[in-house]
Design a protein around this motif. Structure first.
Motif, short mmCIF file in Angstrom:
data_model
loop_
_atom_site.label_atom_id
_atom_site.label_comp_id
_atom_site.label_asym_id
_atom_site.label_seq_id
_atom_site.Cartn_x
_atom_site.Cartn_y
_atom_site.Cartn_z
N PHE A 7 0.84 -1.21 0.00
CA PHE A 7 0.00 0.00 0.00
C PHE A 7 0.86 1.25 0.00
N LEU A 8 1.88 1.24 0.86
CA LEU A 8 2.79 2.39 0.93
C LEU A 8 3.52 2.59 -0.40
N CYS A 11 1.25 4.19 -2.85
CA CYS A 11 1.12 5.62 -2.52
C CYS A 11 2.33 6.41 -3.01
N LEU A 12 3.50 5.87 -2.75
CA LEU A 12 4.73 6.56 -3.16
C LEU A 12 4.83 6.64 -4.68
N LEU A 14 2.33 6.63 -6.83
CA LEU A 14 1.36 7.61 -7.34
C LEU A 14 1.86 9.04 -7.14
N SER A 15 2.44 9.26 -5.96
CA SER A 15 2.88 10.63 -5.68
C SER A 15 4.07 11.05 -6.52
N CYS A 17 4.09 10.61 -9.64
CA CYS A 17 3.55 11.01 -10.96
C CYS A 17 3.70 12.52 -11.14
N ARG A 18 4.02 12.93 -12.35
CA ARG A 18 4.11 14.37 -12.62
C ARG A 18 2.72 14.97 -12.67
N ASP A 19 2.64 16.24 -12.35
CA ASP A 19 1.36 16.93 -12.47
C ASP A 19 0.97 17.02 -13.93
N TYR B 45 6.36 18.17 -7.71
CA TYR B 45 6.34 19.17 -8.78
C TYR B 45 7.14 20.40 -8.38
N VAL B 130 -0.44 5.54 4.79
CA VAL B 130 -0.05 4.45 5.68
C VAL B 130 0.60 5.12 6.88
N TYR B 148 -0.22 9.49 -0.35
CA TYR B 148 -0.40 10.15 -1.64
C TYR B 148 -1.61 11.06 -1.58
N TYR B 177 -4.06 18.73 -12.52
CA TYR B 177 -4.16 17.43 -11.86
C TYR B 177 -2.86 17.29 -11.06
N ASN B 179 -0.36 15.71 -8.16
CA ASN B 179 0.02 14.49 -7.44
C ASN B 179 1.08 14.86 -6.42
N ARG B 180 0.80 14.57 -5.17
CA ARG B 180 1.72 14.97 -4.12
C ARG B 180 2.00 13.83 -3.15
N LEU B 181 3.19 13.90 -2.60
CA LEU B 181 3.54 13.03 -1.48
C LEU B 181 3.21 13.81 -0.22
#
Lengths: 409, 190
Positions: A7-8, A11-12, A14-15, A17-19, B45, B130, B148, B177, B179-181
């Motif tokens: 899961f982590l 998440c990492l 996905l984050s 990913c570029r805007d 970004y 998490v 995320y 759109y 996407n952030r940590l």
């Protein structure tokens, strides 16, 4: 624990990913055509109505009217009282023409094409200089931006207005498009070369065709008429609006003055004289030792001056402004046998006696105020006037009694 | 990547303090009220934004919780007041400390633009985390989480001078759109 790590990780992932940033707006969206189809797209069609005339050309008994960016109307003008449309030559992106002998030269967007008009009822494409104007693209709706162009999809032959959504993730602050036009507007003079209106960027002098494209002057050697050979183009540091060939010289009407080029070396003309004026639009014509320049303001022309300038060009390297006469909003002009015609915008067509050039602006003979005149060809006592609502013809064999002959629409 | 590593290290550091505590067993109640004050850091970004939110909700059998929250947070184009719903699943329900996963989703109400156009529209946001939660007293705990965050928002770029100078339409829309940590520290009360 495994699930937690998975899961982590997701998440990492996905984050990382570029805007994505999209720009959504109403724009001129390109209409593409592949190159092969484009180069076979010139067709001679049935006559049609004149809608957006931007240039006129007279060759012998025939008239050629440029339909802006679309094609050329062929007109039999053997009887100016009753001109007859012969057909319409569809040429994508055509904005100017010039004719020498039996060959018509026109810009076909990025190409220069040669059309054999020996059979006026059946013109044929006989030559093409490809990619001479690589930056040439059609105009769209000037109230809207231009969408991004993907050159891999083909050549842009037009625009349609629609909402576009562009990915600008790489340059979100770039306000797009940056399409700058290098449009060639309209079409020159001399034996078997035909007669053009004054607002033209095409001119033929002897065996050379000169085309002004943006800031670039393109000389073409047309000694072999169907195989125009491009000489190196050269840059003019001013906004050139019209070309007028006269006695082996090119007179350029620019937004900031008139420039004179010598074509002693036709492939690489040399500037020999210039005269400046305030920023404005200014076509030029020449007769004898005088150049007549109209200066006007307008949508694309800056300045606040509307006048006729008479310039002494007896010394080409040092032209002298002799006199100026106020006008309403002068566009094209023409002169023949000391009769000067000025298309004065909403004020109509004005006819002056230029027997004494230095006083011509005070010798108004007649005004045709009912037409919004843009450009004119005076030739053999017939004035062919390009107006906002069509082409008008006048007989000026008697300057004191100019007669309307016909209107072409 | 360095920021990611830094946030993970920070998360582990904060929680390691609580790992060291003596393990306690908590009483399981059917339903409890829970509240939290959250400080968040979002990166990606090439930017770094912070958030401060509060959540209030219900905890069911120390296993699930649902909360609604609001606060203030920033992103690329605006400062927003988020209204969100958050759900958490706790892996261990009998101990005072437990790993958890959470998901959230909600609406972003812009409260100030950051120089982007004249009109920023409301957007949506969603995320998943998490984390690790530890109650160091009966009613107060701390949680750290990493995850995320996605945000969707748009603004109209307006050129009021267009009629005199630019041949452009007045309104143009930019859609982001994002996407952030996100790293979050929460002080939890129940």
């Amino acid at each position: 624990m495994k699930n937690l790590i998975l899961f982590l990780s997701i998440c990492l992932l996905l984050s990382s990913c570029r805007d994505k940033i999209y720009h959504k707006y109403m724009a001129n969206s390109p209409i593409y055509m592949d190159y092969a189809t484009f180069r076979n797209s010139i067709t001679f069609e049935e006559p049609k109505a004149i809608e957006d005339q931007t240039g006129i050309f007279k060759m012998g008994q025939n008239l050629f009217i440029v339909e802006n960016e679309k094609g050329i109307h062929f007109i039999d003008n053997s009887n100016p009282n009753s001109p007859k449309k012969l057909g319409y030559l569809s040429i994508q992106g055509c904005t100017g023409i010039s004719i020498k002998g039996n060959f018509l030269y026109a810009n076909n967007l990025i190409d220069l094409v040669v059309i054999d008009i020996s059979d006026i009822q059946n013109p044929q494409v006989v030559g093409r200089a490809e990619n001479e104007f690589p930056d040439e693209i059609p105009h769209g709706n000037s109230n809207y931006q231009y969408a991004q162009v993907d050159s891999e999809k083909g050549l842009v032959i037009g625009w349609e207005l629609k909402e576009v959504k562009e990915d600008v993730s790489e340059s979100p602050n770039d306000n797009n498009s940056g399409l700058w036009y290098t449009m060639i507007d309209n079409g020159g003079l001399i034996a078997n070369i035909g007669h053009s209106g004054s607002i033209t960027k095409f001119a033929i002098l002897n065996d050379y065709l000169y085309i002004m494209n943006g800031f670039d002057m393109h000389p073409f050697d047309i000694s072999s008429p169907i195989q125009p050979v491009s000489d190196p183009k050269f840059r003019i540091s001013r906004v050139v609006e019209s070309l007028f060939p006269h006695n082996n010289h090119l007179f350029m009407g620019t937004q900031t003055g008139m420039i004179i080029y010598s074509t002693a070396s036709p492939g690489s003309p040399v500037q020999i004289g210039t005269i400046d004026h305030v920023t404005a639009c200014d076509p030029v014509v020449v007769q004898g030792n005088y150049a007549y320049v109209t200066i006007r303001t307008g949508a694309t022309c800056a300045g606040n001056l509307n006048q006729l300038d008479v310039i002494d060009i007896s010394n080409l390297s040092s032209p002298i402004l002799e006199n100026s006469f106020p006008m309403e909003n002068p566009h094209g002009l023409g002169i023949e046998n000391n009769t000067l015609f000025i298309c004065d915008g909403d004020a109509g067509l004005k006819v002056f006696d230029a027997t004494n050039p230095l006083d011509c602006g005070n010798q108004l003979q007649q005004t045709f105020s009912s037409i919004v005149a843009i450009d004119i060809i005076p030739h053999n006592n017939t004035a062919i006037v390009l107006a906002e609502d069509g082409i008008y013809q006048y007989d000026y064999s008697n300057i004191n009694n100019i007669q309307f002959l016909s209107k072409i629409q | 990547m360095k920021k990611t590593q830094l946030l993970i290290a920070l998360s582990l550091l904060i929680n390691s303090a609580f790992f060291a505590q003596e393990e306690t067993t908590t009483a399981i109640k059917k339903i409890e009220f829970v509240s939290a004050i959250n400080i968040g850091f979002m990166t990606g970004y090439g930017e770094f934004n912070t958030s401060g939110t509060v959540t209030n909700g219900l905890l069911f059998k120390n296993r699930f919780s649902t909360s609604i929250g609001t606060g203030i947070e920033g992103n690329t184009i605006s400062t927003n007041m988020p209204f969100f719903l958050e759900g958490k699943y706790f892996f261990v329900n009998k101990k005072s400390h437990t790993p958890f996963v959470s998901i959230l989703g909600g609406y972003l109400q812009p409260v100030g633009n950051r120089g982007f156009g004249s009109k920023v529209s409301g957007g949506i946001t969603a995320g998943a985390h998490v984390g690790y939660q530890n109650f160091f007293s009966k009613n107060v705990g701390i949680a750290t989480s990493l995850g995320y965050r996605f945000s969707y928002q748009k603004y109209d770029s307006y050129y009021p001078w267009h009629t005199s100078i630019l041949p452009y339409p007045e309104n143009q829309e930019y859609i982001y759109y994002m996407n952030r940590l996100e790293f979050r520290i929460s002080l939890i009360f129940k």
